[in-house]
Design a protein around this motif. Structure first.
Motif, short mmCIF file in Angstrom:
data_model
loop_
_atom_site.label_atom_id
_atom_site.label_comp_id
_atom_site.label_asym_id
_atom_site.label_seq_id
_atom_site.Cartn_x
_atom_site.Cartn_y
_atom_site.Cartn_z
N LEU A 41 25.91 56.22 -38.76
CA LEU A 41 26.89 54.54 -38.94
C LEU A 41 26.08 53.86 -39.75
CD1 LEU A 41 29.47 54.99 -35.97
CD2 LEU A 41 29.45 55.23 -38.78
N GLU A 46 25.85 50.87 -47.64
CA GLU A 46 27.27 49.84 -48.56
C GLU A 46 26.72 48.76 -48.71
OE1 GLU A 46 31.40 48.75 -46.62
OE2 GLU A 46 30.36 50.09 -46.06
N HIS A 47 25.69 47.80 -48.51
CA HIS A 47 26.07 47.13 -48.30
C HIS A 47 24.51 46.41 -49.62
CE1 HIS A 47 28.31 46.74 -44.84
NE2 HIS A 47 28.67 45.14 -45.16
N ARG A 74 29.50 43.97 -34.34
CA ARG A 74 30.73 45.36 -34.25
C ARG A 74 30.96 46.07 -33.70
NH1 ARG A 74 31.68 47.88 -40.05
NH2 ARG A 74 32.36 46.10 -40.39
N PHE A 92 26.21 44.25 -37.56
CA PHE A 92 26.50 45.91 -37.23
C PHE A 92 26.44 45.59 -35.71
CE2 PHE A 92 25.40 50.21 -35.82
CZ PHE A 92 26.55 50.57 -36.09
N ASP A 126 24.81 54.22 -43.06
CA ASP A 126 25.77 54.58 -44.06
C ASP A 126 25.93 53.07 -44.40
OD1 ASP A 126 26.06 57.00 -43.62
OD2 ASP A 126 27.74 57.44 -42.79
N TYR A 127 26.32 52.51 -42.78
CA TYR A 127 26.35 50.88 -43.16
C TYR A 127 25.49 50.02 -44.05
CZ TYR A 127 27.87 45.82 -42.18
OH TYR A 127 27.97 44.15 -42.20
#
Length: 302
Positions: A279, A286-287, A117, A114, A282-283
């Motif tokens: 964010l 997702e993983h 990114r 993260f 959420d990340y």
């Protein structure tokens, strides 16, 4: 209508536990903070703080007023964030806490991804098995495992972890394999924080107390003991999946599925969740919504 004078100072004193720490946090002098809080109490005609030589704590009215003020400041912060479109890109500081083993194996790599990114983000990641107070210690996010205690924090389920019961092949060759959880009483077990192991079969839960030859809160230490044939352990997938895949450990009691345990993101004040925390959550969801480990167990008998 009363102004905002003293509110920020009062909230900071309540959260930092004293005037000196609050002044340092706000970049003000202790005298300024004390004067603003005293003026606020005068305007409200209410005692908000009890001051002693050793500590500062909230009165009953102070607790009530603090909760409302905290919400107002959060709403004001959100309004300011909404003015800047650049806030949709995570930047600034982010403080996270997670359990040690799970944090090392799963959380830290995802947080690092993260950060790669979003280069403007600065992260403090504290790995500890202690349940830190997010509000008092200034954390934005906590990752917690298993059953959650009642809390004023908001929680979002990110995924689940799967416990396995397993042992080394040479232990099984020497001591045999238990066929039911009750037979674990005749075996040497490797125990972490509890000698009660939980199972479920056809929706019926079962708990057994096992006999431990080694008791240690470190999952890695228990895995090492199991690999050396010392006994049987029950640990989540991220400790043992690689060893099960390689055959260095074998699963026991595959038809008795230990209940899945939740993986949770905890944060204060869901309504005011900052974009960078939202964010990241959420990340992570997702993983972590599915395990990366293969399901090594046979189907549950019907």
């Amino acid at each position: 209508m009363l102004g905002w004078e003293g509110i920020c100072e009062f909230v900071s004193v309540a959260e930092q536990g004293g005037f000196t720490a609050a002044a340092r946090k706000l970049g003000l002098s202790v005298a300024q903070v004390s004067r603003q809080v005293a003026g606020l109490e005068d305007r409200l005609q209410a005692k908000l703080l009890l001051r002693t030589t050793r500590q500062v704590r909230l009165t009953e009215l102070g607790e009530l007023y603090y909760r409302h003020c905290r919400q107002l400041l959060d709403q004001l912060h959100e309004a300011e964030l909404a003015l800047g479109r650049h806030q949709s890109v995570p930047q600034g500081s982010l403080r996270i806490t997670a359990p040690v083993a799970y944090g090392e194996s799963r959380v830290a790599p995802l947080v690092n991804d993260f950060m790669a990114r979003y280069p403007a983000l600065e992260v403090t990641l504290t790995l500890t098995n202690q349940l830190l107070d997010l509000v008092q210690e200034g954390y934005d996010l906590a990752i917690r495992l298993g059953h959650l205690k009642d809390s004023t924090l908001m929680a979002r389920r990110l995924g689940s972890r799967l416990p396995y019961v397993c042992a080394a092949p040479d232990y099984v060759a020497r001591a045999g394999a238990p066929l039911t959880p009750d037979e674990l009483a005749r075996h040497t077990c490797l125990v972490g924080n509890s000698d009660e192991w939980h199972f479920t079969r056809a929706g019926t839960p079962t708990t057994v107390r096992v006999r431990s030859r080694l008791r240690c809160p470190s999952g890695h230490a228990l895995v090492d003991a199991a690999l050396k044939g010392i006994g049987i352990l029950q640990l989540p997938d991220y400790y043992v999946a690689g060893h099960l895949a390689s055959g260095r450990l074998v699963e026991l009691l595959p038809e008795w599925r230990a209940p899945e345990e939740g993986i949770w993101a905890l944060y204060p004040h869901n309504r005011h969740l900052s974009p960078k925390v939202r964010l990241l959550v959420d990340y992570l969801a997702e993983h972590l919504c599915h395990t990366e480990w293969p399901d090594l167990r046979p189907p549950i008998p019907q």
